[in-house]
Scaffold this active site. Structure first.
Site, short mmCIF file in Angstrom:
data_model
loop_
_atom_site.label_atom_id
_atom_site.label_comp_id
_atom_site.label_asym_id
_atom_site.label_seq_id
_atom_site.Cartn_x
_atom_site.Cartn_y
_atom_site.Cartn_z
N PRO A 2 0.66 -6.35 -7.22
CA PRO A 2 0.50 -8.00 -6.93
C PRO A 2 1.81 -8.47 -6.44
O PRO A 2 2.84 -8.18 -7.30
CB PRO A 2 -0.13 -8.54 -8.05
CG PRO A 2 -0.52 -7.34 -8.90
CD PRO A 2 0.27 -6.20 -8.57
N GLU A 3 2.06 -9.05 -5.38
CA GLU A 3 3.28 -9.84 -4.90
C GLU A 3 3.17 -11.26 -5.15
O GLU A 3 2.11 -11.69 -5.54
CB GLU A 3 3.72 -9.13 -3.65
CG GLU A 3 3.66 -7.89 -3.54
CD GLU A 3 4.50 -7.16 -2.48
OE1 GLU A 3 5.41 -7.86 -2.09
OE2 GLU A 3 4.34 -5.89 -2.19
N LYS A 51 6.60 -14.34 -9.50
CA LYS A 51 5.33 -13.34 -9.80
C LYS A 51 4.83 -13.57 -11.11
O LYS A 51 4.12 -12.94 -11.95
CB LYS A 51 5.59 -11.95 -9.59
CG LYS A 51 5.95 -11.59 -8.12
CD LYS A 51 6.05 -10.24 -7.75
CE LYS A 51 7.46 -9.49 -8.11
NZ LYS A 51 7.36 -8.09 -7.42
N ARG A 249 12.43 1.17 -7.12
CA ARG A 249 11.31 1.03 -6.67
C ARG A 249 11.22 1.83 -5.47
O ARG A 249 11.98 2.57 -4.89
CB ARG A 249 11.34 -0.46 -6.07
CG ARG A 249 11.67 -1.47 -7.00
CD ARG A 249 10.65 -1.79 -8.17
NE ARG A 249 9.38 -2.40 -7.52
CZ ARG A 249 9.56 -3.87 -7.36
NH1 ARG A 249 10.60 -4.49 -7.86
NH2 ARG A 249 8.45 -4.45 -6.78
#
Ligand SMILES: [Zn+2]
Length: 290
Positions: A2-3, A51, A249
């Site tokens: 989810p962003e 977020k 990441r």
């Protein structure tokens, strides 16, 4: 993963369901905290900050949650049969709605006055009403980190995750490992505006897209497309890790469009990611972080 767009949409749905209503149930099934203090309290609003999701009440409490890799909030009408499931970490209910927090990556109950302890470090929120483009550009422009890493660092700006980082850098033809402080303010501003546009365009959509198509397999240029041909130049899209532990990441990129291989990438062929039809990104995330 989810962003900011998914988090904002989640917060809006929770806000529509809960704001102004009395909480009849409040249970946290993860961690040590007891949420019974919320029972009888009234939700004032649910907002997104980067977020993070902040569920605020009239008595001055905030239930803070973060979706991390695969969390979500599921809403059901009161009275609807909700199947028992082991991944429920939070339950909130009013007379009209039940909210189930599934696989949440963070869950805290704190005084609203203390929210800064959890979100005070965040840079300007790319989807926030108080979005400050100049500040984001300045912070990125001062970072000695690779631009891809700086863009994902929520202290510079909040809300961008791996999908929009990869896609924005590709669209702006920037090498993700170029030092941010060498790019110049105008280049960084174009990049930030690109990310801002992409996130905004997706707030209202369940399927995220940077290409304009929401069809499975067509909704990204490079994200989760390593081993497949670049849509622009037909070279092969690649994936590499960016940043240092614990915030390493995945970064997808096209070496031809974006100025070469990642540092340490020997160019060896990479297999296309699992050809699953749904949950392509989720599948990758689980493996990519292992
Ligand atoms: Zn290309």
């Amino acid at each position: 993963m989810p962003e900011g767009d998914v988090v904002l949409r989640t917060a809006r749905r929770l806000d529509e369901a809960f704001a102004g209503a009395v909480l009849r149930r409040a249970e946290l099934r993860w961690g040590e905290r007891d949420a019974s203090v919320l029972v009888g309290d009234v939700t004032t609003e649910v907002v997104a900050r980067g977020k993070h999701i902040l569920h605020r009440t009239r008595a001055g409490w905030t239930l803070h949650s973060h979706l991390r890799m695969e969390g979500s909030w599921h809403l059901a009408h009161a009275g609807e049969r909700v199947p028992a499931r082991p991944d429920v970490r939070a339950v909130l209910a009013t007379d009209a709605w039940i909210g189930l927090g599934l696989r949440l990556g963070m869950l805290d109950l704190l005084r609203t006055d203390d929210e800064h302890r959890l979100v005070g470090h965040l840079g300007p929120d790319i989807l926030g009403a108080d979005w400050d483009e100049d500040l984001a550009v300045r912070r990125l422009g001062q970072s000695p980190s690779p631009i891809g890493e700086a863009l994902l660092d929520q202290r510079n700006l909040a809300g961008v995750g791996t999908l929009y980082a990869s896609e924005s850098l590709f669209l702006e033809r920037l090498h993700p490992w170029a030092r941010a402080d060498t790019l110049g303010a105008e280049t960084i501003r174009r990049l930030v505006r690109r990310a801002h546009r992409l996130l905004h365009a997706n707030v209202a959509h369940v399927v995220q897209s940077s290409t304009g198509s929401r069809r499975n397999g067509e909704n990204a240029y490079v994200h989760a497309r390593s081993g497949r041909p670049c849509r622009r130049c037909h070279d092969t899209v690649r994936v590499a890790m960016i940043g240092d532990a614990p915030t390493r990441r995945t970064m997808f990129y096209c070496p031809s469009c974006q100025g070469g291989l990642a540092p340490g990438d020997d160019g060896a062929p990479q297999q296309p990611l699992g050809a699953g039809s749904r949950g392509r990104h989720r599948g990758y995330s689980a493996r990519g972080r292992a």
